[in-house]
Design a protein around this motif. Sequence first.
Motif, PDB file in Angstrom:
ATOM      1  N   GLN A 132       0.926  -1.296  -0.079  1.00  0.00           N
ATOM      2  CA  GLN A 132       0.073   0.162  -0.164  1.00  0.00           C
ATOM      3  C   GLN A 132       0.916   1.371  -0.192  1.00  0.00           C
ATOM      4  O   GLN A 132       0.600   2.318  -0.875  1.00  0.00           O
ATOM      5  CB  GLN A 132      -0.894  -0.037   1.310  1.00  0.00           C
TER       6      GLN A 132
ATOM      7  N   ARG B 211       2.171   1.648  -3.485  1.00  0.00           N
ATOM      8  CA  ARG B 211       0.857   2.245  -4.214  1.00  0.00           C
ATOM      9  C   ARG B 211       0.889   3.688  -4.118  1.00  0.00           C
ATOM     10  O   ARG B 211       0.515   4.581  -4.943  1.00  0.00           O
ATOM     11  CB  ARG B 211      -0.240   1.628  -3.864  1.00  0.00           C
TER      12      ARG B 211
ATOM     13  N   ALA C 295      -6.135   6.173  -1.141  1.00  0.00           N
ATOM     14  CA  ALA C 295      -5.147   5.094  -0.569  1.00  0.00           C
ATOM     15  C   ALA C 295      -4.478   5.483   0.658  1.00  0.00           C
ATOM     16  O   ALA C 295      -4.172   4.509   1.359  1.00  0.00           O
ATOM     17  CB  ALA C 295      -3.968   5.333  -1.920  1.00  0.00           C
TER      18      ALA C 295
ATOM     19  N   GLU D 203      -6.956   4.519   3.329  1.00  0.00           N
ATOM     20  CA  GLU D 203      -7.205   2.823   3.563  1.00  0.00           C
ATOM     21  C   GLU D 203      -5.875   2.395   4.081  1.00  0.00           C
ATOM     22  O   GLU D 203      -6.077   1.508   4.850  1.00  0.00           O
ATOM     23  CB  GLU D 203      -7.307   2.328   2.084  1.00  0.00           C
ATOM     24  N   LEU D 204      -4.932   2.925   3.985  1.00  0.00           N
ATOM     25  CA  LEU D 204      -3.474   2.649   4.689  1.00  0.00           C
ATOM     26  C   LEU D 204      -3.676   2.512   6.185  1.00  0.00           C
ATOM     27  O   LEU D 204      -3.350   1.947   6.976  1.00  0.00           O
ATOM     28  CB  LEU D 204      -2.343   3.163   4.177  1.00  0.00           C
TER      29      LEU D 204
END
Length: 236
Positions: A35, A38, A135, A138-139
């Motif tokens: 992640q 990303r 992102a 989410e992490l």
Amino acid sequence: MANALGILRELHRLRRHIAALQEEINRVPVKIRAQQTRIARLEEELKAAHDALMHVKTTIRQNEGTLKQTHQQIAKFEGQIDLIQSKKENDALQHEIMHCRKQAGELEDAILEEMGKAEEMTTHIPELEKALKAAKDELARFETTSKERVATLSEELRKTQEQLKEVEATLPPELRPTYERLVGSMGEDALSLARNNTCTACHTALTEQQRNDLLSGRLVLCKACGRIVYLADEAL
């Protein structure tokens, strides 16, 4: 031997459980790194988009400046037409004016094209910013939940390892050297259940002699994969 077979079954269960717990724990940092990678990629894409937009805007400003100078040059040439008396000089001046007008047209086309690019880039940047924020969120969520999950798994791993030591202490002395040697090299794969007279690890059939040896209390290794084989409860 029934007791020893039960111990082997329990050892195998505990070792597989320990391996599964450790694997799940190990997956957490791998997922976090994935992640993070990303996020870094999205950050690079966003920076590249901003840089590209800045470059396009700079090109537009430069072309607009050149266009302004070109129009000024055309006006200057047109102001000189009435002052020219010879046909040769007039033709030369008209040629310069035509050249400047052509250049001005090309600059106007280039500016319009770059303005279209800038509009498209300006629309795309918020999408990248949204994806980057999602992102990161989410992490953050995963790090929070995984921290709790890893703590739970680590505690379960600790308890299971203690259980393993307790069960290993009950292993008959004549089985211990082979068990320790194979576990040292194969880990949880050192043991295999024999079902329907077949090693379930490598699917090799046991011989009748091997089955008799198991039932009579002797240690049996699979001839194909070398694992310690044991029978299921129902096979006894």
